[in-house]
Structure formats: C-alpha cells, structure tokens
Design an enzyme around this catalytic site. Structure first.
Site, short mmCIF file in Angstrom:
data_model
loop_
_atom_site.label_atom_id
_atom_site.label_comp_id
_atom_site.label_asym_id
_atom_site.label_seq_id
_atom_site.Cartn_x
_atom_site.Cartn_y
_atom_site.Cartn_z
N GLU A 1 0.83 -1.19 -0.08
CA GLU A 1 -0.12 0.18 0.15
C GLU A 1 1.06 0.96 0.42
OE1 GLU A 1 -3.94 -1.33 2.21
OE2 GLU A 1 -2.64 -1.39 3.81
C1 ACM Z 1 -1.87 -5.79 4.45
O1 ACM Z 1 -3.27 -5.62 4.36
N1 ACM Z 1 -2.26 -3.97 3.73
C2 ACM Z 1 -1.46 -6.19 3.81
#
Ligand code: ACM
Length: 539
Positions: A342
């Site tokens: 992310e």
């Molecule tokens: C995640 O759940 N951002 C790995």
C-alpha cells in the site's frame, strides 16, 4: 539421538494394541466417543481398549540423555500437575527400568522410533491402558504429540483449580504429520501495542493448535515497536503513539529476545516485519532525515493507509534499512519481512527501485526476504527463494503476477484477506473489526483449499498459510482472542491437515466440542451461531 533400551513393558503401546479391537473412526465426524482434535490429524483410530489413567505417580520416561525429550516431558508434566506437590516425575527410561516395581504405575513414554516418513514435525501417539507412547524423530514431533494428548484429556485439565482426579485418556492411536511447513498468524503490534505478556498468551494459544510462525508487524504509521541500536528516537518518539491516542509502547532488545526464545521453546519461529517504504509515519516523525524535505511530519493516530513513504532518493534511508535489517538479524530466526504494501505516494519505478535495493540489503544477513504481494504486482526482481505474502483477494490478473514471481523462484505464503484476515468482522453483529474485505464467517475462513487459490501456482511453491490480525480496532488481548478464535483454529487445520480429510461438517462438530477447552483456558472466543457449542463448565 540415544535410543532407549526398554524392557517389554515399555514397548511402544501400538504393539500392545495389536490384540485389541481396533475401531477405525473418521476424524471428520466425532461422536461422544471420538475426541475433538484441532487440527484433525492425518490418521486417528480409537479402540475399545479402555482408558489410560494419569495420577501424580505416573512417570514420564524419556530416552537417556535426550534433553529435547526431557524438556517436552517437563511441559507435559506441568500440564498434568495436580498441584504444586503433585507434578509427575520426568525420568530417564533406563534408570527407571533398573529399579522395577511390581506396582509400578503405567508410564507415559517418549521414544525416538517414529517412521522417517513422518519427518521432524510428525509423531505417533499411542494410548493404551498400560502405557502412553509419544514417538517422534525430533523434539518438534514430541511437542506436537503432546497437543492431541492434551486435547484427549478432559477440558478441565486446562484450569488446575477445576482439576478432575484422576485424569483419563481414551485408548487409540494417532499418526500425524503436517501438510504445510508454514502455519502462521500475524499480529499487528503497531496500530495497538501488545506487551510481552500478551504476546506470550498468543504464542501459548498458537501452540495448542500446532501453529509454527508468529509474524509480528512491528512498525506502521501509528507506532514503532522495536528498539534499534543507534536509532533511539524510533522508540522514544515513534514508540509513544498508537491508534486512538493511547500511550503505545515498544520492545527493548531484551523483551524481543525473550519473545523469540519463548516462541522457539514452543516450536514457533518469529518473523519480524518492518513495513517499508510506506506505512512509515512513526519512523518519519522520529527521524527527520528519512523525509525528502528533512522535516518530520506530525504523529498520526488515525486508521488511514497509504499516505506515508520514506525518501527513496536519500542515502540515509538505505543506511537506516541496513541498521534495521542488521538489528533484526541479531535475533534467532530465518526470515526478514520488509512489508512493501500500500505505497500510494510513490511512482512504481521508485517503489521497485527501493524494494530491489532493500532485498539486496537483507541478502548478506542470510535471512530470506519476504514482502506483501505488491512486490509481485510491480515486478520487483526477487531473489530466488524470496517469499511473497499473497494478501489481496486473488483476481485472474493478480494470479498471473503471483505465478510469474513463482516462475522466477519466489515462494508464496497465503493470507487471503477475504478468507482469513482475522480483523474482518465475522458477521453483522461483530462490534470489532473492519469490513473492507466483506465478512469472514467461521465457515468462510475454513472452507477453502490453498491449492486452488492461485491459478498456475504449483503446491510445491506454497509454503503455507498465515492469518493476519490487524489491530486498528483491537485494543486488548481479549479482543485478539475474540477475533482469532475460533477462526485461527480453522487456519491451523487448513495448514496442517490434508485437504481430503477436511470438511466443514466435521470441523464444525469438533469446534463445538472444543469450546469448553477454550472456556477452561479463559479464551474469549466468539460463540458463532454457525456452530453448536457444547455446554461449558467443569466435567
Ligand atoms: C495489508 O493488509 N496491507 C497487507
């Protein structure tokens, strides 16, 4: 390993059982007579040969000079202790055999004569009225043999004040080995901090179900949780925040070392994760030189993701990654996880450049590099043997990326968010947790096959399964237990038990029968309406 020379009475009990009537019983559908084991073993046979009775006089015999067996016999003796003065003795077998007693109580015998095919984690557990035998090739196998033995004892064995005396174990035989070598749980100690005692509680509950990997998510936007020599501000500043404005906390070198050691004693390897280059606000707050403009941002205690990144153009960043990596490599372990998920603030080329260099920094430590599945999506050129943790719900396109990474030598750990993210709510009544991946009911979390998850990836490239528990909404160990149980027991079974031996109906019945054991352990599990729970209380 020293093989014990035992007189006939100490022969493995499976030989003693040959004259008994063997009733083959499927572990898939337990009845009152068929104990509920979690995870289900490879093979279990219950007999009508009666019960083994444990008393304070029951000796625990180990092969002479085998300290591994002695230690595990000691763990079992602690469980069987009726009180401070009634802990069964652990004795070397030959010494015990030298002083025969006519009224000698039936023993519990550890032997090292398991078939080689059971590997280092497999075991044969044989229970007959005359003797219990735990046969294994290595200490992990003995430890795993003690878990079904424990689960065959009355649930009240878990709570000494309610100890029924004597304890009995039904006769039978279990032959077992795991499906996957990676059977994990991830705990996010960054969004909310959990101290060493709380982590030890999680480790104890993992061990009951033969899980063997504890992945600790040690840093995120809201907090930095591990002391790094030479970078005191990381913990002194970055360790003092958490979601919602709580006081946070961090592990000193000694704390973390003790967690790693405690886990290892239970055959659990800790996998440390420092999330990079994003999810780094706590590091950026405490270390201005990690910011491209050299200015520390404000602390963050909300639950947004994707907004932070270390400066991938500054050499200070790579010196930092080097020191962090070196600090993590100083603890026992075999994998270093550097996150990579992310990162919404970096162009893909910059992300790829950073992750490529980060894995090169890990390589000289001898640890295996691990990262979330964004490294596959963005074609980071992974070194052979690297581990990709597949977390996002799999699509045809993401399966192609994962298959390409495997083709190039990577291996997968499966953590599908829409199945086994433990922070996703069970159902509409769940007060804690998130819903971005839908709802993960008890059946949803159990009823899937790791082999079928990612098209184009062979089983041999799948190391195993790991259930993450993110803690944006989880603040106490009771919250952890509520979100983890019963789903984590299902994850343990997915990872341990061959697919052909698993069914929702059988699992559901065993779960129902297992409830009183968690209750006796004080586990705050979710009494999901998907399961018919057995009445709780002292038997
Ligand atoms: C995640 O759940 N951002 C790995």
């Amino acid at each position: 390993m020293v093989r014990s020379l035992l007189p006939a009475r100490f022969l493995p009990a499976r030989l003693l059982l040959t004259s008994a009537v063997l009733l083959a019983a499927s572990v898939l559908a337990p009845t009152m007579a068929q104990p509920a084991l979690l995870p289900a073993p490879l093979e279990a046979t219950w007999t009508e040969a009666g019960v083994f009775t444990v008393t304070p006089e029951t000796p625990l015999l180990v092969p002479d000079g085998d300290l591994g067996a002695l230690r595990i016999a000691g763990i079992l003796a602690d469980l069987l202790a009726f009180g401070e003065d009634t802990r069964p003795r652990t004795v070397e077998a030959r010494a015990y055999a030298r002083t025969p007693r006519l009224d000698a109580p039936p023993p519990i015998v550890f032997t090292d004569d398991a078939p080689d095919s059971l590997g280092v984690e497999g075991y044969v557990l044989t229970v007959a009225p005359e003797q219990i035998t735990l046969a294994a090739n290595a200490p992990a196998g003995w430890f795993y043999a003690t878990q079904p033995l424990r689960q065959l004892l009355p649930a009240a064995v878990e709570y000494a004040a309610a100890f029924p005396v004597p304890l009995t174990v039904p006769a039978g035989r279990v032959v077992d080995r795991p499906r996957f070598g990676w059977r994990g749980m991830m705990l996010d100690v960054a969004r909310h901090f959990f101290g060493p005692n709380e982590v030890r509680r999680v480790i104890d509950l993992m061990a009951l179900h033969k899980l063997n990997r504890l992945h600790l998510h040690l840093s995120d936007d809201q907090g930095w949780r591990i002391e790094i020599p030479g970078w005191p501000a990381l913990t002194e500043v970055g360790g003092r925040t958490e979601v919602g404005g709580g006081e946070g906390g961090y592990y000193t070198v000694a704390d973390y070392d003790e967690i790693v050691r405690y886990a290892a004693e239970r055959f659990i390897t800790v996998v440390p994760e420092i999330d990079l280059p994003g999810h780094t606000n706590a590091a950026l707050v405490s270390t201005p030189e990690l910011n491209c403009d050299g200015v520390a941002p404000a602390p963050y205690t909300g639950i947004r993701v994707g907004f932070s990144t270390v400066c991938v153009d500054r050499e200070e960043t790579y010196a930092f990654v080097g020191d962090v990596t070196e600090a993590l490599a100083a603890y026992a372990g075999d994998v270093i996880h550097l996150g990579g998920d992310e990162v919404h603030e970096l162009p893909v080329e910059d992300y790829r450049r950073f992750m490529t260099r980060a894995q090169e920094i890990v390589a000289p430590t001898g640890r295996t590099f691990m990262a979330w599945d964004e490294v596959a999506e963005t074609d980071v050129p992974l070194l052979p043997g690297s581990i990709v943790q597949a977390w996002r719900p799999v699509t045809p396109e993401s399966a192609e990326h994962l298959a390409d990474a495997v083709q190039n030598g990577a291996r997968l750990v499966l953590s599908p968010a829409d199945r086994i993210y433990l922070d996703i709510k069970y159902d509409s009544t769940t007060a804690l947790g998130l819903t971005w991946a839908g709802l993960n009911g008890v059946r949803d979390a159990y009823d899937w096959d790791p082999s079928a998850l990612v098209d184009g990836v062979a089983d041999s490239a799948v190391l195993g399964v790991e259930a993450p528990l993110w803690t944006e909404t989880i603040g106490t160990v009771r919250d952890i237990e509520f979100m983890a149980f019963p789903r984590l027991a299902g994850v343990a079974e997915i990872a341990w038990t061959p697919q052909a031996l698993r069914s929702w109906d059988g699992y559901r019945q065993r779960l129902g029968a297992f409830g009183p054991r968690w209750a006796a352990l004080g586990v705050q599990f979710y009494r999901s309406p998907e399961v018919e729970w057995a009445p709780e209380g002292v038997e």
